[in-house]
Structures are given as C-alpha cells and as structure tokens.
Design a protein around this motif. Structure first.
Motif, PDB file in Angstrom:
ATOM      1  N   ASP A   1       0.883  -1.164   0.000  1.00  0.00           N
ATOM      2  CA  ASP A   1       0.000   0.000   0.000  1.00  0.00           C
ATOM      3  C   ASP A   1       0.925   1.221   0.000  1.00  0.00           C
ATOM      4  OD1 ASP A   1      -1.717   2.075   0.643  1.00  0.00           O
ATOM      5  OD2 ASP A   1      -3.049   0.727   1.759  1.00  0.00           O
TER       6      ASP A   1
ATOM      7  N   LEU B   1       0.562   4.362   2.448  1.00  0.00           N
ATOM      8  CA  LEU B   1       0.796   4.051   3.859  1.00  0.00           C
ATOM      9  C   LEU B   1       2.247   3.652   4.081  1.00  0.00           C
ATOM     10  CD1 LEU B   1      -2.351   2.106   5.074  1.00  0.00           C
ATOM     11  CD2 LEU B   1      -1.789   4.510   5.235  1.00  0.00           C
TER      12      LEU B   1
ATOM     13  N   ILE C   1       2.538  -0.386  13.241  1.00  0.00           N
ATOM     14  CA  ILE C   1       1.372  -1.052  12.645  1.00  0.00           C
ATOM     15  C   ILE C   1       1.317  -0.773  11.154  1.00  0.00           C
ATOM     16  CG2 ILE C   1      -1.121  -1.125  12.599  1.00  0.00           C
ATOM     17  CD1 ILE C   1      -1.141  -0.284  15.488  1.00  0.00           C
ATOM     18  N   LEU C   2       1.443   0.518  10.798  1.00  0.00           N
ATOM     19  CA  LEU C   2       1.346   0.896   9.384  1.00  0.00           C
ATOM     20  C   LEU C   2       2.447   0.228   8.575  1.00  0.00           C
ATOM     21  CD1 LEU C   2       0.407   4.641   9.356  1.00  0.00           C
ATOM     22  CD2 LEU C   2      -0.992   2.632   9.143  1.00  0.00           C
TER      23      LEU C   2
ATOM     24  N   TRP D   1       1.657  -3.501   8.153  1.00  0.00           N
ATOM     25  CA  TRP D   1       0.517  -3.828   7.319  1.00  0.00           C
ATOM     26  C   TRP D   1       0.747  -3.435   5.874  1.00  0.00           C
ATOM     27  CZ3 TRP D   1      -3.261  -1.516   4.337  1.00  0.00           C
ATOM     28  CH2 TRP D   1      -4.309  -2.370   3.992  1.00  0.00           C
TER      29      TRP D   1
ATOM     30  N   ASN E   1       2.708  -5.576   3.126  1.00  0.00           N
ATOM     31  CA  ASN E   1       2.093  -6.745   2.534  1.00  0.00           C
ATOM     32  C   ASN E   1       3.059  -7.931   2.539  1.00  0.00           C
ATOM     33  OD1 ASN E   1       0.127  -8.225   1.376  1.00  0.00           O
ATOM     34  ND2 ASN E   1       0.596  -7.597  -0.729  1.00  0.00           N
TER      35      ASN E   1
ATOM     36  N   VAL F   1       3.757  -8.323   8.878  1.00  0.00           N
ATOM     37  CA  VAL F   1       2.461  -8.323   9.563  1.00  0.00           C
ATOM     38  C   VAL F   1       2.587  -9.004  10.920  1.00  0.00           C
ATOM     39  CG1 VAL F   1       0.162  -9.305   9.522  1.00  0.00           C
ATOM     40  CG2 VAL F   1       1.044  -8.157   7.515  1.00  0.00           C
TER      41      VAL F   1
ATOM     42  N   SER G   1       4.171  -6.677  13.325  1.00  0.00           N
ATOM     43  CA  SER G   1       3.364  -5.586  13.848  1.00  0.00           C
ATOM     44  C   SER G   1       2.240  -6.111  14.718  1.00  0.00           C
ATOM     45  CB  SER G   1       2.857  -4.686  12.733  1.00  0.00           C
ATOM     46  OG  SER G   1       2.029  -5.387  11.888  1.00  0.00           O
TER      47      SER G   1
END
Lengths: 183, 328
Positions: B75, B78, B136-137, B140, B143, B148, B151
């Motif tokens: 993403d 982000l 977190i960002l 996530w 990807n 993941v 986090s």
C-alpha cells in the motif's frame, strides 16, 4: 486566532470522519478515525480541558484504535476491502441523513436547554487542575462514576464469558476431529 | 512585534531540541556498537576515524544513497507514511520534558522546557503510546508475512505493557501531588523517588524496555524468527527513520526514568550546571539499556505476556496500594 484554529481543526475532523465512511479499505477507515479523534483532542485543548484531551489520546487513540487495527489485521482484509459501505440504492441512506441533519439543525437553532448549557458568559477556569477534577469526580459525581465502573466491569466479565464459551466449543470440535478422521 | 519577542525563545528552544534529537542517533549508534563489541571482547568499528568515531557518518551516507525499494503489492501511500508516523511521537514527547529549573538569560526568565503542561506526565505516556501506529502501518502496508506478524506482536506487546507502565507512575504522582514534571522533580529534592518507590521503578523500567521494544522484549523485530519484523521491507532512508525513532524512544525512556525516579537534576555536584547533570544521568540510563541488550537473551512470546499481565500488573497495583497506605 482561536477561531482560526477551531475552523482548521473542525474542518480536518469532518473530512476525516467522512473518510471513515467513504474509504473502501477498513484499515484506511480506521486510520481516518484516528485522525478524527486526534482533532477532537485538539479541540478539547482549545476549550481549556488539557486533561480530557490527553485522556482522549491515551484511551481512544492509544488503546481502542490500536485494538481496532489489531482485529482488522487479523481478518481477511483483502476480501473485505472489495465491499463498499453503502450497497444498493443510496436513497434510503440519504433520507435518513437528511432527517438526522434536520434534527441537529433544529436542535442547534431552537433548543432552549442546549443554549442554557452552552450560554455565553460562563467563566472558564484559567488552568483547571487535575486535583479539582478528581475532587468533583469522587465527591459530587461519585454515584455516576461508580455506576460507570460497574457497567464496564460487567462488560469485561461478559467478554470473558463469551470468549471462554468460544474456546470450549472450539476445543470440543478439535477433540471430535480425530474421531471423524478415524471413521 | 510583541508576540514575536515572546515567541522567539520558544522557537529557539524548539530548534535546539529538534536539531539535537536529529543528530543524537549518530553518537548513539557508535556507542551501541562499541558497547556491544567490548562486551563481546572485540574492538568493534575501528577503521573510519579514530576508534571508528566517523563510522556513523559513513553508515548514514550509505543509507542515504541506497535504493529506496517499495514492494510491488504494498500500500504505497501508507508505506511512505509509516516512517514519518513512527518518528513524530518521540519528537512530540520532548516538548514536555524539562531539562532544569528556569534560568536568567538576557534579563528574562527562560524555562528549560518547551511547554510546561500541568498534565505533562500523562501527555508523555499518551503520546508515546501513539508511537505504535508507525509500527502497525509499516507492518501492514508492506504486505509481507513477516512484517504483519511483527506488527501484530508489537500491538499486543504495547497494549499489554502500557497498562503497568501507566500504573507504575501513579505512586510517583501521589508523592508529588502533581502530574507536572518539574513539580515531580521538585518534590524529590530531599529524597529521590527510587528510595520510596523501588517497586514502581522496577515495573516502570521493565515496562519501558518492552515499550521501546528493546532486548529482552524485542519480539516485534526478532531477527531469528521474523527476518527483521515490521521493517523487513524497508530500505535506505525510510529504514533509517525507523532507526532514528527507536533511538529517540530509548533516550525518552532514559529521561523519564531519571525525572521520575532519580531526582531529575537534583543533587548536582558543585560547579556542574543542572542540565548537564540531568543529561549525564540520562546518558547513564541509555548506557544501561545498551548494556542490557548484549546481556540478556530474548524472552519467548508467552513469557512476554505472562510477565506483563501476571507479574508487572499485580506488582504495579500493589505499589499503588502500599503508597496509598503509607501516605495515609
């Protein structure tokens, strides 16, 4: 100066709130909500309530939203991301929106009680101290405070019970599994 | 014009704090590598400059010139936002940290802090709690499985250790009757809080280690099982922003330990200015954090949760109870 700050913060808060609803990706929605909550905390500072602002950031941004994100990340986000918030015809939603907006405007313009609360001329303490707040909380508003604590406790116990039942049935299912496989 | 004169000291203080904080990781990385090396009985970086003193500069240049890689399915927005989000809270925290009692400068009284908030301590705890959003960002948006997992771990860890950390300082607040950091320091003029609040200090220190995600609690970036955790996919300048944020969190925690439990700038020896004495103490705690890193093994994940919920939380509650009884 203060009004300029208010307009800036309010504008960002409303934009963020709109993004919460309109964003397709749940993670983006949650982040927009974080931005919105931070703006509201800043509004509290403008209103002369720094304690409330810090608590807002501590509890809502630092704890509640982090847990939201935790749950969203555990779900299958890529599939959920395809689903839009408002499916089908938009008309019912718009009608509800119009009714709610009308109610809010009527309340703001005509309600005498609301204006009694918000009325001008209420002197704001220069730096309301934490001690004042806690004295009020534990003397004048002790009963509501305790009721709120009990409600939270009940919710907590309820959550634990729900989680335990889920765990027990999952364990049962897991125990059944090998028998089924043997057949 | 008048408002400019009142703003000027504030702007100067902000510039100094931001400048120092941006440059601080350079000596800190050198210190960390040297401490690691000497604990493991090897010389560490020796080639660039005297005893490798210029090594951090070389590293910084290397990181700046590296390729800025973004994974294909990331993403992108982000992914670009995450390092900045990670960096903002540690800087924000330093607005509330006092470095000494007000001094007279050019006939004006200048406070040695940017903002003297009456809820300063709570502000620091709240803002440092936001720091987890960068993690977190990053995890996530990359990807990637490892990111993941890293986090997710860090979310669970931060949530679990924020609670004992918040509770452990309540004893200090009760003793000082204030959440204002300068008043908390002033209240320790006779006796440092470490004497009165040993349990509070222990809980705060351990929870602080976990909040900073330092060894023995660096599960979110456990290189053995997760690659590099949440910043596995980051490279170049973005990665160095994460490094910067991590070092600043360490400095912030060291400063908090000193302010809350070791008397802040109290007890300075003669001819040593208060801020210098305060910074020396902070430096000592930074050194302790680094010493721990090369002394302790990493905990297992279930052990981490057990320590947080079954040891630190009851201890911090007990501390509040005992402090309350003692104050009665």
């Amino acid at each position: 100066m203060e009004q300029a700050f208010f307009l800036l913060l309010a504008a960002v808060a409303v934009t963020a709130a709109l993004l919460v609803v309109l964003a397709r990706n749940p993670i983006h929605s949650a982040l927009a909500l974080v931005a919105c909550l931070v703006q509201i905390a800043a509004l509290y500072v403008l209103l002369g309530a720094p304690f409330l602002a810090v608590i807002q950031i501590f509890v809502y941004v630092g704890a509640v939203m982090v847990l939201f994100l935790f749950v969203i990340m555990m779900l299958d986000v890529r599939k959920e991301a395809q689903v839009r918030f408002l499916r089908g015809p938009l008309l019912p939603g718009l009608v509800v929106l119009a009714v709610l907006a009308g109610e809010m405007i009527a309340l703001l313009l005509h309600s005498t009680r609301l204006h009694a609360v918000m009325g001008p001329g209420q002197p704001v303490l220069e730096q309301p101290s934490v001690a004042d707040l806690s004295l009020l909380l534990f003397q004048e508003y002790l009963l509501p405070f305790e009721v709120a604590s009990v409600i939270l406790l009940v919710a907590l116990i309820g959550a634990v019970v729900l989680a335990r039942e889920d765990g027990a049935s999952a364990a049962k299912a897991a125990r059944k599994e090998p028998r089924g496989a043997a057949r | 014009m008048d408002s400019l004169l009142t703003l000027l000291p504030m702007l100067v203080k902000m510039a100094i704090v931001v400048g120092v904080l941006l440059l601080l990781p350079l000596p800190l990385t050198w210190m960390e590598r040297k401490i690691a090396a000497h604990i493991q009985q090897r010389p560490g970086p020796m080639r660039v400059g005297w005893h490798g003193l210029l090594q951090p500069l070389a590293d910084a240049l290397k990181l700046l010139t590296k390729e800025d890689h973004i994974p294909a399915d990331a993403d992108r927005r982000l992914f670009a936002m995450a390092p900045v989000v990670a960096l903002v809270p540690p800087f924000l925290v330093f607005t509330a940290i006092p470095f000494g009692t007000p001094v007279q400068l050019f006939g004006q009284e200048v406070t040695l802090m940017i903002s003297d908030m009456n809820v300063g301590l709570l502000f620091i705890l709240a803002v440092s709690g936001i720091g987890v959003f960068g993690t977190i960002l990053a995890g996530w948006s990359s990807n990637s499985k490892y990111a993941v997992l890293g986090s997710l771990r860090s979310i669970a860890q931060m949530i679990s250790y924020e609670i004992p950390m918040g509770f452990s300082v309540i004893g200090v607040v009760m003793l000082a009757q204030s959440m204002n950091l300068s008043q908390i320091v002033a209240a320790q003029e006779g006796l440092w809080n470490i004497v009165l609040q040993p349990i509070g200090f222990f809980v705060f220190f351990v929870a602080g280690l976990a909040e900073a995600q330092r060894i023995p609690f660096d599960l979110p970036e456990a290189e053995g099982d997760l690659g590099a955790g949440y910043h596995t996919e980051y490279s170049g300048i973005r990665f160095s922003l994460f490094m910067l944020a991590e070092y600043l969190v360490v400095v912030m925690l060291a400063a908090l330990n000193v302010l809350l439990f070791f008397g802040g700038w109290n007890g300075a020896p003669p001819f040593v200015p208060e801020p210098v004495w305060f910074l020396l103490k902070v430096g000592f705690f930074v050194w302790v954090f680094m010493w721990f890193r090369f002394t302790f093994p990493r905990y297992r994940y279930d052990q981490l949760m057990t320590i947080g919920w079954k040891v630190l939380l009851p201890l911090s509650l007990l501390n509040i109870l005992v402090s309350g009884l003692w104050m009665l």
